[in-house]
Structure formats: structure tokens, C-alpha cells
Design a protein around this motif. Sequence first.
Motif, short mmCIF file in Angstrom:
data_model
loop_
_atom_site.label_atom_id
_atom_site.label_comp_id
_atom_site.label_asym_id
_atom_site.label_seq_id
_atom_site.Cartn_x
_atom_site.Cartn_y
_atom_site.Cartn_z
N MET A 1 32.39 46.60 50.43
CA MET A 1 33.29 47.73 50.49
C MET A 1 32.49 49.02 50.67
N ASN A 2 33.00 49.87 51.52
CA ASN A 2 32.34 51.13 51.81
C ASN A 2 32.88 52.27 50.95
N VAL A 3 31.96 53.11 50.53
CA VAL A 3 32.34 54.36 49.86
C VAL A 3 31.97 55.47 50.83
N SER A 4 32.96 56.28 51.24
CA SER A 4 32.66 57.35 52.19
C SER A 4 32.90 58.72 51.59
N ILE A 5 31.96 59.59 51.89
CA ILE A 5 32.02 60.98 51.45
C ILE A 5 31.98 61.88 52.69
N ASP A 6 32.84 62.87 52.71
CA ASP A 6 32.88 63.84 53.81
C ASP A 6 32.03 65.05 53.41
N ASN A 7 30.83 65.11 53.99
CA ASN A 7 29.90 66.19 53.64
C ASN A 7 30.46 67.57 53.97
N SER A 8 31.24 67.69 55.03
CA SER A 8 31.78 69.00 55.39
C SER A 8 32.77 69.50 54.34
N ALA A 9 33.52 68.58 53.73
CA ALA A 9 34.43 68.98 52.64
C ALA A 9 33.63 69.50 51.45
N LEU A 10 32.52 68.83 51.16
CA LEU A 10 31.67 69.29 50.05
C LEU A 10 31.07 70.66 50.36
N GLU A 11 30.61 70.84 51.58
CA GLU A 11 30.02 72.13 51.97
C GLU A 11 31.07 73.24 51.88
N SER A 12 32.30 72.94 52.27
CA SER A 12 33.39 73.93 52.18
C SER A 12 33.66 74.31 50.73
N MET A 13 33.73 73.29 49.85
CA MET A 13 33.98 73.56 48.44
C MET A 13 32.81 74.33 47.82
N GLN A 14 31.59 74.00 48.24
CA GLN A 14 30.41 74.69 47.72
C GLN A 14 30.46 76.16 48.13
N SER A 15 30.85 76.40 49.36
CA SER A 15 30.96 77.76 49.86
C SER A 15 32.08 78.52 49.14
N LEU A 16 33.19 77.85 48.92
CA LEU A 16 34.34 78.45 48.26
C LEU A 16 34.07 78.77 46.80
N LEU A 17 33.45 77.83 46.08
CA LEU A 17 33.26 77.96 44.63
C LEU A 17 31.97 78.67 44.23
N GLY A 18 31.00 78.73 45.12
CA GLY A 18 29.75 79.42 44.81
C GLY A 18 29.09 78.88 43.56
N GLU A 19 28.82 79.77 42.59
CA GLU A 19 28.13 79.40 41.35
C GLU A 19 28.89 78.36 40.54
N GLN A 20 30.19 78.29 40.70
CA GLN A 20 31.02 77.35 39.93
C GLN A 20 31.01 75.93 40.50
N PHE A 21 30.41 75.77 41.70
CA PHE A 21 30.51 74.49 42.40
C PHE A 21 29.94 73.32 41.61
N GLU A 22 28.70 73.45 41.13
CA GLU A 22 28.06 72.33 40.45
C GLU A 22 28.87 71.89 39.23
N GLU A 23 29.23 72.84 38.40
CA GLU A 23 30.01 72.54 37.19
C GLU A 23 31.35 71.90 37.55
N THR A 24 31.99 72.42 38.58
CA THR A 24 33.29 71.90 38.99
C THR A 24 33.17 70.48 39.54
N LEU A 25 32.13 70.23 40.33
CA LEU A 25 31.94 68.89 40.90
C LEU A 25 31.65 67.87 39.80
N VAL A 26 30.82 68.22 38.85
CA VAL A 26 30.50 67.32 37.74
C VAL A 26 31.78 67.03 36.94
N PHE A 27 32.58 68.08 36.68
CA PHE A 27 33.85 67.90 35.97
C PHE A 27 34.78 66.99 36.78
N CYS A 28 34.84 67.20 38.08
CA CYS A 28 35.70 66.41 38.95
C CYS A 28 35.31 64.93 38.90
N CYS A 29 34.03 64.65 38.86
CA CYS A 29 33.57 63.26 38.76
C CYS A 29 34.04 62.62 37.46
N SER A 30 34.01 63.37 36.36
CA SER A 30 34.50 62.81 35.10
C SER A 30 36.02 62.66 35.14
#
Length: 114
Positions: A1-30
Amino acid sequence: MNVSIDNSALESMQSLLGEQFEETLVFCCSEFERLENDLKLALNSNREEAIRHAHSLKSNAAQFGAISLSSTARAIEQGLMRGDDAAVSENMEQIAEQVAGSKSQLLQWLATNP
């Protein structure tokens, strides 16, 4: 089974969230794990609640580019809405692997794209 990640979506969220991105992504994973567990708990007892959890998992995953996880959650949500137990069962077999794989790839992406 494949797990696919869209890097452009991540880059967009990183750009949108700025400093909050890392914390938000870690929270989202949990949240992926919490929603997966809540979905499993509600699956046989409360169809409406299970649909809500599948919908939330689908949306959260899509927002952060976890394409295959979002797709699996969407299939579960639609299966629950149609009463298609075979589709629900088939996709529930993949959901834990999708959550773990997506979380791993997202955190790996984060480590290489600070």
C-alpha cells in the motif's frame, strides 16, 4: 500500500502558517491518531459519530497534503453514508497504516524543510 504526500500542499501550509507551521503539523499528526481511534470506537456503536470522525480525518489529512490518508478516510465516510459495510471494512484495514505512514512522512518532510 502506498502512502502519498503532496509536497505543494505542505509548502502552502508552511507559507500560510509561518512560525506556527511546525507546531500545527505536529499537532495535526497527533490528531490523525486521535481521529483514527475515535473512528474505530464509534464504528460499531454510532454511525453518525463515525461519519464525523472520518470526515474530520479526511479534511485534516487533505489540508496537510496527506493525500492517501484523506482518500482512505473519504472512502470510509462515503461507505458509512451508503451503508456499504464491505467498503468500510476494506478501508478500515488500511487506515492504521495510512495514519502511521502519513505521520512518518510528514514529520520526515518537516525535518528536511525547516
